[in-house]
Write an enzyme that holds these catalytic residues in place. Sequence first.
Site, PDB file in Angstrom:
ATOM      1  N   ASP A 130       0.827  -1.207   0.000  1.00  0.00           N
ATOM      2  CA  ASP A 130       0.000   0.000   0.000  1.00  0.00           C
ATOM      3  C   ASP A 130       0.861   1.257   0.000  1.00  0.00           C
ATOM      4  O   ASP A 130       0.551   2.251  -0.638  1.00  0.00           O
ATOM      5  CB  ASP A 130      -0.917   0.013   1.232  1.00  0.00           C
ATOM      6  CG  ASP A 130      -2.039  -1.015   1.075  1.00  0.00           C
ATOM      7  OD1 ASP A 130      -2.254  -1.461  -0.080  1.00  0.00           O
ATOM      8  OD2 ASP A 130      -2.659  -1.373   2.082  1.00  0.00           O
ATOM      9  N   CYS A 131       1.979   1.203   0.762  1.00  0.00           N
ATOM     10  CA  CYS A 131       2.821   2.395   0.822  1.00  0.00           C
ATOM     11  C   CYS A 131       3.845   2.448  -0.304  1.00  0.00           C
ATOM     12  O   CYS A 131       4.353   3.512  -0.645  1.00  0.00           O
ATOM     13  CB  CYS A 131       3.492   2.491   2.184  1.00  0.00           C
ATOM     14  SG  CYS A 131       4.078   0.926   2.816  1.00  0.00           S
ATOM     15  N   TYR A 132       4.184   1.280  -0.874  1.00  0.00           N
ATOM     16  CA  TYR A 132       5.127   1.225  -2.001  1.00  0.00           C
ATOM     17  C   TYR A 132       4.494   0.416  -3.126  1.00  0.00           C
ATOM     18  O   TYR A 132       4.807  -0.756  -3.310  1.00  0.00           O
ATOM     19  CB  TYR A 132       6.442   0.571  -1.567  1.00  0.00           C
ATOM     20  CG  TYR A 132       7.239   1.380  -0.580  1.00  0.00           C
ATOM     21  CD1 TYR A 132       7.961   2.496  -0.994  1.00  0.00           C
ATOM     22  CD2 TYR A 132       7.285   1.018   0.767  1.00  0.00           C
ATOM     23  CE1 TYR A 132       8.703   3.239  -0.089  1.00  0.00           C
ATOM     24  CE2 TYR A 132       8.024   1.754   1.679  1.00  0.00           C
ATOM     25  CZ  TYR A 132       8.730   2.867   1.243  1.00  0.00           C
ATOM     26  OH  TYR A 132       9.458   3.583   2.129  1.00  0.00           O
TER      27      TYR A 132
END
Lengths: 500, 128
Positions: A130-132
């Site tokens: 989700d963050c990368y």
Amino acid sequence: MVEKSIHEINRRIKDGSVNVVTAEEMVGIVAELGADGAAKEVDVVTTGTFGAMCSSGVWVNLGHSEPPIKMQKVWFNDVEAYTGLAAVDAYIGVTQLSESRGMEYGGAHVIEDLLRGKSVDVHATAYGTDCYPRKQLDTTITLDDINQAVMMNPRNCYQKYNVATNSSNRTLHTYMGALLPDYGNATYSAAGVLSPLSNDPNYETIGTGTRIFLGGAQGYVTGAGTQHDPTNKFGTIMVQGDLKKMNPDYVRAATFPGYGTSLYLGIGIPIPIINERVALATAVSDADISTNILDYATASRARPKLGQVTYEQLKSGTIDINGREVPTSSMSSFKVARKIAGELKDWIKRGEFFVSLPVDRLPTVGVFKPMLQTQETPLVGDIMSGNVVTIKQDASVYEAAKKIIESEFNHLPVVSNNNSLVGIVTSWDISKAVAEDKFDLVEDIMTKDTVKAISGETIDIAAYRLDQNNVSAMPVVDKNDQVIGIITSDDISKLLARRC
Amino acid sequence: MKIRINVAPDIVVTPIIAEVILETRTLLNISQAHIDSTKGEIIADVPNDEFNKIKAALTSRGAKVTVMDKPISRDEDECVECGACVSVCPVKVFTFGEDWSVNLDEGKCIQCGTCIEMCPHGALTLEQ
Ligand code: SF4
Ligand code: SF4
């Protein structure tokens, strides 16, 4: 007893009154003035070394891409780097080989190319989070484009190193260079009289925090290196420095044909002469440093020791190994080592480089342990077939043919009258003899330089030898060269398959 | 000049050389000789102006003659003067100088190629 503080020495560096000499010059100074006089006279002794340092590499931080990626795997010019850390950090190790170019290009070459300002292709893959979210990345960078490029080497600067030679009948390709058959040459490494750790064997001034010359820039010792083995006088150090400030003259990629890549790296360490003891230690000469000659023909961690020599003997161009005169080669450059000691001396004289005492000392006792292996390595004797049919060297080709047909073995080890191995004969040799109408004795048609295995060696070694010689079976002999069995590539692959 | 003489295994080497020396009345200065059951190879120095005569005499006896005028060359930018090449050259083309420079005397080179495999910096090449 002369005692000098590091502040006093640094004050002299600052006001330009410092007296700096190289470790080579110090030999004569101590001989003339004694340790006491030399300690009063000399403030700093510089050392240097320039050779292959395989345990080296560079940490890079690439900055974040848009959208961002947490690299799971990354390649620089097709050379894989380690990235089992945060998103865009990676470690380029010097011995990692290119996946497309093999031994001619490796991590060391990536590092040298970066330092020379060349652009380098980066390819990365990831699983996406989700963050990368990003899963693939391709870009081309230069050294200026990346945030940090920090050289961090877990083991450099061996105090001294073994001499390598080769008793076998084939050329060996090693990290000590090509070793010619039958003691054709001997190779050595390390700078002898200029070797940093040999000039401070008690590690009084070289330790964690010592400021050094690393690849042409200022760097630091961060602690004892891996495999630090002070008890046996094989000390090592771990070092760190900023690649961006280094000079490509002292950071040079190398390939040892048949072995792989490495990095030739220049390191110079200043030794502040804080007392007579330290002064005396820096008077060490090539004649005082001795090292072991090892036979690299034995592919074992316990290579047989063939003798001891000093660096003075090594540098004379030939050494004596069991009565033979063997030419020597240095794998590291003494000329560049000298240049480094000289350059460091100039830096200090010009007030650009200040000396330091370690914040922590390197361990002065301890040994480098061998690996703990919890799985037993099978020996040739354990898996060979004892059911072997041999033939005497003075038997006829006809007899050999009969034996091959009767026993259904394709290889017959040929033995002398006292049953020691003298050759091997195969059904192919016999067909050839028949085709050429050569009905001589077995010894006339056999292969003489037989590739053989010894019952006490591990199967990995036997497997490597089969591979190297491109044969499918080898007779097995005992210590007295008596044939006791045969081992085939089939036996080995079955066992290896079971092991996996 | 340096020449390489190759003879097939079924020709006996030594008498040929002796015959050629007798016929041409020139001395072949033999620096290397490798003769075994598979091949015979001899490296020799011959006076330049006698070369044609010698070559003709050798070739008429079934030998192959190659002029060795392309010795080893070194890329000075790649060479770090380590000296690894010093111990492997059979004719001592490489030597250490007083200041630990690695000197090169390419005139002695017999183009065997051994040093190429030794150099960690890929600095040595032989022209094909
Ligand atoms: S081995 Fe290569 S790098 Fe080393 S001195 Fe010889 S030519 Fe130069
Ligand atoms: S090619 Fe052979 S003879 Fe020529 S320099 Fe290299 S090792 Fe020496």
